[in-house]
Write a protein that holds these residues in place. Structure first.
Motif, PDB file in Angstrom:
ATOM      1  N   ALA A   1     -17.934 -10.179  10.556  1.00 61.22           N
ATOM      2  CA  ALA A   1     -18.524 -11.351  11.209  1.00 61.22           C
ATOM      3  C   ALA A   1     -19.860 -11.617  10.528  1.00 61.22           C
ATOM      4  CB  ALA A   1     -18.720 -11.114  12.708  1.00 61.22           C
ATOM      5  N   VAL A   2     -20.423 -12.802  10.761  1.00 62.83           N
ATOM      6  CA  VAL A   2     -21.724 -13.128  10.180  1.00 62.83           C
ATOM      7  C   VAL A   2     -22.630 -13.711  11.261  1.00 62.83           C
ATOM      8  CG1 VAL A   2     -20.867 -13.521   7.842  1.00 62.83           C
ATOM      9  CG2 VAL A   2     -20.958 -15.434   9.463  1.00 62.83           C
ATOM     10  N   GLN A   3     -23.926 -13.583  11.037  1.00 68.99           N
ATOM     11  CA  GLN A   3     -24.899 -14.147  11.966  1.00 68.99           C
ATOM     12  C   GLN A   3     -25.919 -14.969  11.180  1.00 68.99           C
ATOM     13  OE1 GLN A   3     -26.138 -11.713  15.185  1.00 68.99           O
ATOM     14  NE2 GLN A   3     -28.108 -12.710  15.457  1.00 68.99           N
ATOM     15  N   LEU A   4     -26.199 -16.163  11.683  1.00 68.62           N
ATOM     16  CA  LEU A   4     -27.182 -17.060  11.094  1.00 68.62           C
ATOM     17  C   LEU A   4     -28.451 -16.991  11.929  1.00 68.62           C
ATOM     18  CD1 LEU A   4     -27.495 -19.309   8.863  1.00 68.62           C
ATOM     19  CD2 LEU A   4     -26.951 -20.948  10.678  1.00 68.62           C
ATOM     20  N   PHE A   5     -29.577 -16.698  11.294  1.00 71.95           N
ATOM     21  CA  PHE A   5     -30.848 -16.492  11.995  1.00 71.95           C
ATOM     22  C   PHE A   5     -31.772 -17.691  11.787  1.00 71.95           C
ATOM     23  CE2 PHE A   5     -29.260 -12.239  11.728  1.00 71.95           C
ATOM     24  CZ  PHE A   5     -29.835 -11.539  12.767  1.00 71.95           C
ATOM     25  N   GLU A   6     -32.028 -18.435  12.864  1.00 72.08           N
ATOM     26  CA  GLU A   6     -33.069 -19.473  12.831  1.00 72.08           C
ATOM     27  C   GLU A   6     -34.319 -18.848  13.431  1.00 72.08           C
ATOM     28  OE1 GLU A   6     -34.087 -22.076  11.097  1.00 72.08           O
ATOM     29  OE2 GLU A   6     -32.468 -23.392  11.796  1.00 72.08           O
ATOM     30  N   SER A   7     -35.008 -18.081  12.595  1.00 71.70           N
ATOM     31  CA  SER A   7     -36.096 -17.240  13.088  1.00 71.70           C
ATOM     32  C   SER A   7     -37.365 -18.016  13.416  1.00 71.70           C
ATOM     33  CB  SER A   7     -36.409 -16.142  12.067  1.00 71.70           C
ATOM     34  OG  SER A   7     -35.275 -15.330  11.865  1.00 71.70           O
ATOM     35  N   VAL A   8     -37.435 -19.296  13.051  1.00 71.56           N
ATOM     36  CA  VAL A   8     -38.579 -20.133  13.435  1.00 71.56           C
ATOM     37  C   VAL A   8     -38.164 -21.149  14.489  1.00 71.56           C
ATOM     38  CG1 VAL A   8     -39.709 -19.827  11.200  1.00 71.56           C
ATOM     39  CG2 VAL A   8     -38.174 -21.789  11.542  1.00 71.56           C
ATOM     40  N   GLY A   9     -37.024 -20.903  15.133  1.00 70.89           N
ATOM     41  CA  GLY A   9     -36.476 -21.887  16.068  1.00 70.89           C
ATOM     42  C   GLY A   9     -37.423 -22.304  17.169  1.00 70.89           C
ATOM     43  N   ASP A  10     -38.238 -21.373  17.648  1.00 73.03           N
ATOM     44  CA  ASP A  10     -39.149 -21.692  18.747  1.00 73.03           C
ATOM     45  C   ASP A  10     -40.341 -22.520  18.295  1.00 73.03           C
ATOM     46  OD1 ASP A  10     -40.164 -19.602  17.238  1.00 73.03           O
ATOM     47  OD2 ASP A  10     -41.022 -18.536  18.955  1.00 73.03           O
ATOM     48  N   ALA A  11     -40.487 -22.739  16.986  1.00 66.92           N
ATOM     49  CA  ALA A  11     -41.615 -23.513  16.461  1.00 66.92           C
ATOM     50  C   ALA A  11     -41.187 -24.862  15.889  1.00 66.92           C
ATOM     51  CB  ALA A  11     -42.335 -22.715  15.376  1.00 66.92           C
ATOM     52  N   ILE A  12     -39.901 -25.195  16.008  1.00 65.27           N
ATOM     53  CA  ILE A  12     -39.403 -26.466  15.484  1.00 65.27           C
ATOM     54  C   ILE A  12     -39.407 -27.504  16.605  1.00 65.27           C
ATOM     55  CG2 ILE A  12     -37.512 -27.650  14.316  1.00 65.27           C
ATOM     56  CD1 ILE A  12     -36.457 -24.917  13.434  1.00 65.27           C
ATOM     57  N   PRO A  13     -40.164 -28.592  16.484  1.00 69.12           N
ATOM     58  CA  PRO A  13     -40.114 -29.648  17.502  1.00 69.12           C
ATOM     59  C   PRO A  13     -38.700 -30.232  17.616  1.00 69.12           C
ATOM     60  CG  PRO A  13     -41.994 -29.943  16.038  1.00 69.12           C
ATOM     61  CD  PRO A  13     -41.123 -28.880  15.426  1.00 69.12           C
ATOM     62  N   ARG A  14     -38.362 -30.715  18.785  1.00 70.86           N
ATOM     63  CA  ARG A  14     -36.984 -31.149  19.017  1.00 70.86           C
ATOM     64  C   ARG A  14     -36.532 -32.220  18.032  1.00 70.86           C
ATOM     65  NH1 ARG A  14     -33.401 -30.877  23.791  1.00 70.86           N
ATOM     66  NH2 ARG A  14     -31.620 -32.157  23.237  1.00 70.86           N
ATOM     67  N   ASP A  15     -37.393 -33.198  17.722  1.00 67.11           N
ATOM     68  CA  ASP A  15     -36.949 -34.271  16.830  1.00 67.11           C
ATOM     69  C   ASP A  15     -36.608 -33.737  15.445  1.00 67.11           C
ATOM     70  OD1 ASP A  15     -39.745 -33.786  16.474  1.00 67.11           O
ATOM     71  OD2 ASP A  15     -39.937 -35.694  15.406  1.00 67.11           O
ATOM     72  N   LEU A  16     -37.387 -32.758  14.957  1.00 66.48           N
ATOM     73  CA  LEU A  16     -37.090 -32.171  13.657  1.00 66.48           C
ATOM     74  C   LEU A  16     -35.885 -31.236  13.734  1.00 66.48           C
ATOM     75  CD1 LEU A  16     -40.672 -31.419  12.265  1.00 66.48           C
ATOM     76  CD2 LEU A  16     -39.220 -33.433  11.890  1.00 66.48           C
ATOM     77  N   TYR A  17     -35.718 -30.568  14.855  1.00 66.49           N
ATOM     78  CA  TYR A  17     -34.538 -29.717  15.053  1.00 66.49           C
ATOM     79  C   TYR A  17     -33.281 -30.582  14.989  1.00 66.49           C
ATOM     80  CZ  TYR A  17     -31.754 -25.878  17.101  1.00 66.49           C
ATOM     81  OH  TYR A  17     -30.827 -24.889  17.323  1.00 66.49           O
ATOM     82  N   GLU A  18     -33.299 -31.707  15.703  1.00 66.46           N
ATOM     83  CA  GLU A  18     -32.120 -32.574  15.727  1.00 66.46           C
ATOM     84  C   GLU A  18     -31.853 -33.209  14.364  1.00 66.46           C
ATOM     85  OE1 GLU A  18     -33.056 -35.275  18.905  1.00 66.46           O
ATOM     86  OE2 GLU A  18     -31.966 -34.060  20.384  1.00 66.46           O
ATOM     87  N   ARG A  19     -32.912 -33.523  13.635  1.00 63.57           N
ATOM     88  CA  ARG A  19     -32.739 -34.207  12.351  1.00 63.57           C
ATOM     89  C   ARG A  19     -32.349 -33.254  11.231  1.00 63.57           C
ATOM     90  NH1 ARG A  19     -36.757 -38.746   9.598  1.00 63.57           N
ATOM     91  NH2 ARG A  19     -35.475 -39.090   7.729  1.00 63.57           N
ATOM     92  N   PHE A  20     -32.901 -32.048  11.239  1.00 60.41           N
ATOM     93  CA  PHE A  20     -32.714 -31.155  10.098  1.00 60.41           C
ATOM     94  C   PHE A  20     -31.991 -29.849  10.433  1.00 60.41           C
ATOM     95  CE2 PHE A  20     -36.649 -33.549   8.897  1.00 60.41           C
ATOM     96  CZ  PHE A  20     -36.106 -34.238   7.824  1.00 60.41           C
ATOM     97  N   ALA A  21     -32.439 -29.140  11.472  1.00 56.09           N
ATOM     98  CA  ALA A  21     -31.860 -27.826  11.760  1.00 56.09           C
ATOM     99  C   ALA A  21     -30.431 -27.937  12.278  1.00 56.09           C
ATOM    100  CB  ALA A  21     -32.737 -27.071  12.756  1.00 56.09           C
ATOM    101  N   GLN A  22     -30.222 -28.785  13.269  1.00 52.07           N
ATOM    102  CA  GLN A  22     -28.897 -28.892  13.881  1.00 52.07           C
ATOM    103  C   GLN A  22     -27.814 -29.291  12.870  1.00 52.07           C
ATOM    104  OE1 GLN A  22     -27.706 -27.919  16.577  1.00 52.07           O
ATOM    105  NE2 GLN A  22     -26.193 -29.282  17.475  1.00 52.07           N
TER     106      GLN A  22
END
Length: 241
Positions: free
Chosen positions: A96-117
């Motif tokens: 199995a594999v795991q993807l780590f978004e280790s800065v997730g708590d520091a990404i504003p929602r608009d940038l999370y939706e535009r880039f991270a998601q």
């Protein structure tokens, strides 16, 4: 950004494959082996800041806001590399594999939706269909977006009730977490046992990988790690209905 070279894991990261295969030989099917990679937004933060972004990533966030096309190009390239890297780990034999978004708590929602998601969705969509995949987002600020990532397992922090997340997943996901890592670092055996029991009680032990809310703290006594494992083994789960 354009100077970044594509990732060829077979040529550039052959040592990772050799390590994975060596570990699998030593395990001899006694345990599963988990592969992992940093998520593209987290990788971008390390690259742009030039150091660990643990204390903040102002330059990364500024680039994302002021030059979104450049940042988007960077994210696409890092997403391509991450798909190649995790797919190679699957070929090398991880279970199995795991993807780590280790800065997730520091990404504003608009940038999370535009880039991270979008990067999460594309990675999980392009990995081998039979490969179980876990998404970890530090702090889990947007569990509803994690639900739409395509990951089979969501690893979340203590702010997300596991039973509620399972219910919202409606049988599509399993959960991982989410005992407070400070309990392991600072608590006694009774506190650790109580935390483990409370965590498992949230899900009844079904579709649940017991884990911490984040990684082990450096000062965690090894005996406390052993107590965590033993406490989990002592829990008596109800019979499957």
């Amino acid at each position: 950004v354009r100077a970044l070279r594509p990732c060829d894991p077979a040529r550039q990261l052959a040592f990772v494959g050799e390590t994975i295969q060596g570990i699998l030989t030593e395990l001899d099917d006694s345990l599963p082996l988990l592969g992992f990679a940093g998520a593209p937004f987290t990788l971008a933060a390390f690259l742009i800041e030039g150091q660990s972004p643990g204390r903040g990533m102002p330059a990364c966030l500024e680039l994302a806001r002021t030059q979104p096309q450049v940042f988007g190009d960077l994210m696409e390239r890092l997403t391509d590399m991450t798909v190649a890297y995790l797919s190679a780990q699957a070929r090398w034999g991880v279970h199995a594999v795991q993807l780590f978004e280790s800065v997730g708590d520091a990404i504003p929602r608009d940038l999370y939706e535009r880039f991270a998601q979008p990067s999460h969705r594309r990675i999980f969509a392009e990995l081998p269909a039979a490969l179980p995949a876990v998404l970890f987002v530090k702090g889990s600020p947007f569990p509803e977006l994690m639900l739409e990532s395509g990951a089979a397992v969501l690893s979340v922090g203590g702010n997300v009730p596991l039973g509620d997340l399972l219910g919202r997943g409606a049988g599509r996901i399993a959960v991982q977490g989410n005992v407070d890592n400070r309990v392991l670092a600072e608590g006694d055996a009774a506190a650790i046992t109580a935390a483990v029991q409370a965590c498992i009680a949230e899900t009844g032990g079904r579709r649940h990988i017991l884990n911490l809310n984040h990684g082990l703290l450096p000062e965690t006594p090894f005996d406390n790690v052993l107590r965590f494992i033993q406490a989990a083994r002592e829990v008596e789960l109800p019979a499957a209905g």
